[in-house]
Design an enzyme around this catalytic site. Structure first.
Site, PDB file in Angstrom:
ATOM      1  N   GLY A   1      -2.252  12.648  -0.530  1.00 14.31           N
ATOM      2  CA  GLY A   1      -2.880  13.949  -0.317  1.00 14.31           C
ATOM      3  C   GLY A   1      -3.837  14.054   0.857  1.00 14.31           C
TER       4      GLY A   1
ATOM      5  N   SER B   1       7.250   9.520  -2.331  1.00 16.26           N
ATOM      6  CA  SER B   1       6.378   8.462  -2.840  1.00 16.26           C
ATOM      7  C   SER B   1       5.983   8.776  -4.271  1.00 16.26           C
ATOM      8  CB  SER B   1       5.126   8.347  -1.979  1.00 16.26           C
ATOM      9  OG  SER B   1       4.141   7.643  -2.699  1.00 16.26           O
TER      10      SER B   1
ATOM     11  N   MET C   1      -0.662  -1.194  -4.107  1.00 13.48           N
ATOM     12  CA  MET C   1      -2.029  -1.375  -3.592  1.00 13.48           C
ATOM     13  C   MET C   1      -2.773  -2.392  -4.436  1.00 13.48           C
ATOM     14  SD  MET C   1      -3.080   2.564  -2.888  1.00 13.48           S
ATOM     15  CE  MET C   1      -1.927   3.741  -2.181  1.00 13.48           C
TER      16      MET C   1
ATOM     17  N   GLY D   1      -4.133   4.174   1.289  1.00 12.31           N
ATOM     18  CA  GLY D   1      -4.952   4.012   0.097  1.00 12.31           C
ATOM     19  C   GLY D   1      -4.875   5.191  -0.863  1.00 12.31           C
TER      20      GLY D   1
ATOM     21  N   MET E   1       0.687  -2.592   0.380  1.00 13.78           N
ATOM     22  CA  MET E   1      -0.647  -2.473   0.984  1.00 13.78           C
ATOM     23  C   MET E   1      -1.521  -3.513   0.301  1.00 13.78           C
ATOM     24  SD  MET E   1      -0.663   1.655   1.143  1.00 13.78           S
ATOM     25  CE  MET E   1       0.643   1.748  -0.058  1.00 13.78           C
TER      26      MET E   1
ATOM     27  N   ASP F   1       4.577   7.866   7.200  1.00 15.85           N
ATOM     28  CA  ASP F   1       4.000   7.937   5.861  1.00 15.85           C
ATOM     29  C   ASP F   1       2.574   8.475   5.911  1.00 15.85           C
ATOM     30  OD1 ASP F   1       3.314   7.511   3.216  1.00 15.85           O
ATOM     31  OD2 ASP F   1       3.449   5.320   3.308  1.00 15.85           O
TER      32      ASP F   1
ATOM     33  N   ASP G   1       4.453   2.645  -3.531  1.00 13.40           N
ATOM     34  CA  ASP G   1       3.198   2.248  -2.886  1.00 13.40           C
ATOM     35  C   ASP G   1       2.451   1.223  -3.727  1.00 13.40           C
ATOM     36  OD1 ASP G   1       3.019   3.757  -0.429  1.00 13.40           O
ATOM     37  OD2 ASP G   1       3.008   5.538  -1.702  1.00 13.40           O
TER      38      ASP G   1
ATOM     39  N   GLY H   1       4.536  12.313  -0.557  1.00 15.57           N
ATOM     40  CA  GLY H   1       4.092  12.217  -1.949  1.00 15.57           C
ATOM     41  C   GLY H   1       3.694  13.562  -2.492  1.00 15.57           C
TER      42      GLY H   1
ATOM     43  N   MET I   1       1.880   4.563   9.884  1.00 13.73           N
ATOM     44  CA  MET I   1       0.994   5.252   8.946  1.00 13.73           C
ATOM     45  C   MET I   1       0.344   6.432   9.671  1.00 13.73           C
ATOM     46  SD  MET I   1       1.155   3.903   5.933  1.00 13.73           S
ATOM     47  CE  MET I   1      -0.070   5.031   5.275  1.00 13.73           C
TER      48      MET I   1
ATOM     49  N   HIS J   1       6.355  -0.488  -0.238  1.00  9.04           N
ATOM     50  CA  HIS J   1       5.312  -0.515   0.788  1.00  9.04           C
ATOM     51  C   HIS J   1       4.133  -1.307   0.240  1.00  9.04           C
ATOM     52  CE1 HIS J   1       2.264   2.134   3.251  1.00  9.04           C
ATOM     53  NE2 HIS J   1       2.308   0.880   3.674  1.00  9.04           N
TER      54      HIS J   1
ATOM     55  N   HIS K   1      10.055   5.679  -2.531  1.00  7.07           N
ATOM     56  CA  HIS K   1       8.987   4.941  -1.849  1.00  7.07           C
ATOM     57  C   HIS K   1       7.952   4.501  -2.890  1.00  7.07           C
ATOM     58  CE1 HIS K   1       6.517   3.964   1.719  1.00  7.07           C
ATOM     59  NE2 HIS K   1       5.486   4.422   1.027  1.00  7.07           N
TER      60      HIS K   1
HETATM   61  C1  DX5 Z   1      -0.790   6.184   1.328  1.00  5.98           C
HETATM   62  C2  DX5 Z   1       0.623   5.889   0.866  1.00  5.98           C
HETATM   63  C3  DX5 Z   1       1.533   7.037   0.989  1.00  5.98           C
HETATM   64  C4  DX5 Z   1       1.152   8.232   0.152  1.00  5.98           C
HETATM   65  C5  DX5 Z   1       1.523   9.458   0.896  1.00  5.98           C
HETATM   66  O1  DX5 Z   1      -1.529   5.033   1.303  1.00  5.98           O
HETATM   67  O2  DX5 Z   1       1.162   4.826   1.636  1.00  5.98           O
HETATM   68  O3  DX5 Z   1       2.873   6.658   0.737  1.00  5.98           O
HETATM   69  O4  DX5 Z   1       1.772   8.251  -1.107  1.00  5.98           O
HETATM   70  O5  DX5 Z   1       1.048  10.562   0.192  1.00  5.98           O
HETATM   71  P1  DX5 Z   1       1.033  12.014   0.865  1.00  5.98           P
HETATM   72  O6  DX5 Z   1       2.445  12.347   1.223  1.00  5.98           O
HETATM   73  O7  DX5 Z   1       0.496  12.860  -0.225  1.00  5.98           O
HETATM   74  O8  DX5 Z   1       0.160  11.934   2.075  1.00  5.98           O
HETATM   75 ZN    ZN Z   2       3.398   4.414   1.468  1.00  6.43          ZN
END
Ligand code: DX5
Ligand code: ZN
Length: 213
Positions: free
Chosen positions: A144, A7, A36, A141, A67, A174, A34, A196, A136, A65, A32
């Site tokens: 980490g 990601s 938002m 959102g 969101m 994810d 993200d 990510g 998920m 993805h 990937h």
């Molecule tokens: C969260 C995202 C993820 C995020 C994962 O809302 O959809 O794709 O980047 O990050 P890590 O791998 O750091 O949990």
């Molecule tokens: Zn994602």
């Protein structure tokens, strides 16, 4: 073979093109992305113009993805920008079947994402129409966060639903995926792993991608 999808949420946004090249060089399969909107999730990232710019620099598979609230409003622009797959949240639309049809009408793949609190029965009827279900394993959102352990059993049950129906639907996971949680997800039946912070925080990105596999 597990598909590894880093990601770019955890990448350096000031050098996004180079960051995508870096994950490709490290042996990753998908990118990937993200998206938002500050409504569906309490954070903002990027939109279709960013995808369009990145598309000029790589042929990598773009796993978008979304969101966002009202995802139906973004299918045209993301498809035109070069998305290969658009994944929408089941919680964000009243008309999931119609939405998947509209994504497919663009000649690209359609996925459905489920928040940690959303049960699998929500996608039971839509399963034959989805190319991928995204489980998920954190609340969406932010990058980490810590992997929610009950996600493993959810993956296992989804795998069983897919097998029983003799479908080819991919399972993507994810959130909080690292070397350890990846193993549990793979064993439970995950086909696509998003990561990510684990990939972008690694000293050696190639090693991190290999560890996820
Ligand atoms: C969260 C995202 C993820 C995020 C994962 O809302 O959809 O794709 O980047 O990050 P890590 O791998 O750091 O949990
Ligand atoms: Zn994602």
């Amino acid at each position: 073979m597990t598909i590894i999808a880093p990601s770019i949420l955890s990448s350096d946004f000031s050098r996004l093109g180079e960051e995508v090249a870096r994950i490709q060089d490290a042996g990753a399969d998908w990118c990937h992305i993200d998206v938002m909107d500050g409504q569906f999730v309490p954070n903002l990232t990027f939109g279709a113009p960013v995808v369009k710019s990145l598309r000029k620099r790589t042929e990598m598979f773009f796993d978008c993805h979304l969101m966002v609230e009202n995802p139906e409003n973004y299918v045209d622009s993301f498809a035109a920008a070069g998305a290969d797959l658009i994944c929408v949240h089941a919680e964000a639309t009243h008309h999931l079947h119609r939405l998947l049809q509209s994504i497919h009408s663009k000649g690209i793949q359609a996925g459905v994402a489920l928040n940690p609190a959303t049960p699998l029965c929500q996608i039971e009827e839509i399963l034959p129409y989805a190319d991928m279900i995204l489980i998920m394993s954190v609340n969406p959102g932010f990058g980490g966060q810590k992997f929610i352990p009950t996600s493993v059993d959810k993956i296992r049950r989804l795998k069983q639903m897919i097998r029983e129906r003799d479908l080819k639907t991919l399972i993507e996971v994810d959130g909080g995926v690292n070397g350890e949680t990846a193993k549990a997800c793979r064993e439970a039946g995950a086909d696509v792993l998003v990561a990510g912070s684990f990939v972008f925080g690694a000293a050696d990105m190639q090693e991190a991608v290999a560890a996820l596999r």
